[in-house]
Enzyme design. Structure first.
Site, PDB file in Angstrom:
ATOM      1  CB  CYS A   1      34.194 -32.507 -25.711  1.00 43.73           C
ATOM      2  SG  CYS A   1      34.749 -30.795 -25.515  1.00 43.73           S
TER       3      CYS A   1
ATOM      4  CD  GLU B   1      23.794 -21.490 -11.926  1.00 37.69           C
ATOM      5  OE1 GLU B   1      24.168 -22.044 -12.974  1.00 37.69           O
ATOM      6  OE2 GLU B   1      23.420 -20.315 -11.884  1.00 37.69           O
TER       7      GLU B   1
END
Length: 453
Positions: free
Chosen positions: A236, A213
């Site tokens: 954000c 990953e």
């Protein structure tokens, strides 16, 4: 072999013995370990939060939402689903009648002893969710967490043996030298592409499975017809860079500045609303990127002596800019102006596979065709907060392809990652074998041109 690595050999030998002796196959044992993992997260929630805040400076509420909560939830879900996930698959409807008595079956078997490298950026979620998958699959595991997040790694080493079976699960502390010594076993790695390549090469030499990953560039595309103020407010989460129509760039900058002053009226540094940079190495990396960028800093860029950096917006960034060299994962947001959304699509497709993407659009045709246009393993027509809520907390898989990752995890997908398919044919009798052999004489020489009936 150095004396310093002998203890690693002993750990591996002990876990291998536990696996061979059948410690892990029992579903009841796996369920207990998964529930213990949930208890470990829940019982010591405050300690986990404080350790992560000490390492990263991340706000408490955000840390609880993204770290502690998902571990408790996913471990409980996995414990409840074990019977379903481990059910064998018998092929009776798709084989000829004369083969049905053979009971062709696929079982799911554990891969064995696995090694999990955890990252510093989401230390709990990206370390313990893979561990949850390994437990569910019936593996033994060694967990090596990033030495960058020292408080979290130390707490993990302290607590995990108190909750999980130490004959099957161990935590190893140390730096890159320890990690290098451990690259002789099966891998699950979460981190950057550079280290991912080293691990993939080591795994290739040993022909051992490796699930990576890796992160990567995670772009946002803002459709010129989308509500720019809403898009600015939703930017954000640390997705990597933003493509916006040239004529909308100034409007987006103004909206981002408005949001910044709304969220941090007294300035972001020291406000407690943003985290600090994890260590001096990464801090200097960000400063170097800003020094070398050819873009224009229109907001932020200031730092303090506590490894703090203001949220920073850089405009007029090009594809070959320093800010586009690698995954940022920091308080810098490059803005790349484009002619159109098609232009943004073309640029993204010409580069490495993104880790994930978010497209702000109300255009139905783009939503309909977007999954064919992009190669990102995670693709959402939503704001970044929704992206993370669905990939980290919910059922969708984490993983990717190419430079972004290989393989997947998150509850069921973690179980799949740490198990493999084992085929079985049973039910033969001596009479069946002899009958089958007599009907298969055509397999043996001397051969003729006559085809078997």
């Amino acid at each position: 072999m150095t004396n310093g690595s002998l203890w690693l050999v002993e750990i591996r030998r002990g876990l291998g013995a536990s696996f061979r002796q059948g410690v892990t196959p029992s579903l009841e044992w796996r369920r207990h370990q998964l529930l213990q993992l949930a208890r470990m997260a829940q019982d010591h929630a405050e300690e986990w939060l404080q350790a992560i805040v000490a390492d990263l400076g991340r706000p408490i509420a955000e840390t609880h939402l993204m770290e502690v909560g998902p571990i408790v939830e996913r471990a409980i879900v996995s414990a409840a689903q074990l019977e379903t996930w481990t059910t064998s698959e018998v092929f009776t409807n798709t084989v000829p009648d004369w083969q049905k008595s053979w009971k062709p079956t696929i079982y799911r078997a554990a891969k064995g002893v696995v090694l999990i490298f955890g990252p510093w950026n989401f230390p709990m979620t990206l370390t313990l969710q893979p561990l949850s998958g390994a437990i569910a699959a019936g593996c033994c595991a060694v967990v090596k967490h990033s030495e960058v997040a020292t408080r979290f790694a130390s707490l993990l080493a302290k607590l995990l043996p108190q909750y999980l079976d130490p004959s099957a699960f161990r935590v190893v502390l140390g730096g890159p030298d320890v990690g290098a010594s451990m690259m002789k076993y099966r891998f699950f790695f979460t981190g950057g592409e550079k280290i991912g390549r080293i691990i993939a090469a080591a795994a290739g030499k040993l022909l051992t499975p490796a699930t990576l990953e890796l992160g990567g560039k995670s772009p946002v595309i803002i459709d010129s017809n989308y509500d720019i103020k809403l898009a600015a407010k939703c930017l954000c989460v640390s997705l990597d860079h933003v493509y916006v129509a040239q004529e909308k760039q100034e409007e987006l900058i103004a909206a981002l500045k408005e949001c910044y002053h709304q969220f941090s009226p007294d300035g972001a540094l020291g406000s407690g609303s943003i985290g600090h940079i994890v260590n001096e190495t990464h801090f200097n990396r960000f400063k170097s990127l800003l020094t070398r960028t050819q873009g224009t800093i229109v907001l932020g860029g200031q730092t303090d002596d506590k490894l703090g950096m203001e949220p920073t917006i850089v405009t007029e960034v090009t594809a070959d800019d320093s800010l586009m060299e690698e995954e940022l994962f920091g308080p810098i947001l490059p803005i790349l102006p484009v002619i159109s959304i098609e232009d943004a699509i073309s640029r993204i497709r010409s580069g490495p596979h993104p880790l994930m993407m978010s497209v702000f659009t109300d255009h139905q045709e783009i939503k309909k065709n977007g999954h064919q246009e992009f190669s990102s393993p995670r693709f959402f027509f939503a704001e970044p907060a929704v992206v993370l809520a669905n990939t980290i907390i919910k059922e969708l898989p984490l993983g990717g392809i190419g430079a972004s990752a290989s393989g997947y995890y998150n509850p069921r997908y973690g179980f799949d990652t740490f198990s493999y398919l084992r085929s079985s044919i049973v039910g033969y009798t001596l009479r069946m074998i002899c009958s089958a052999e007599q009907s298969s004489e055509f397999r043996y020489p001397p051969f003729t041109e006559k085809l078997p009936s």
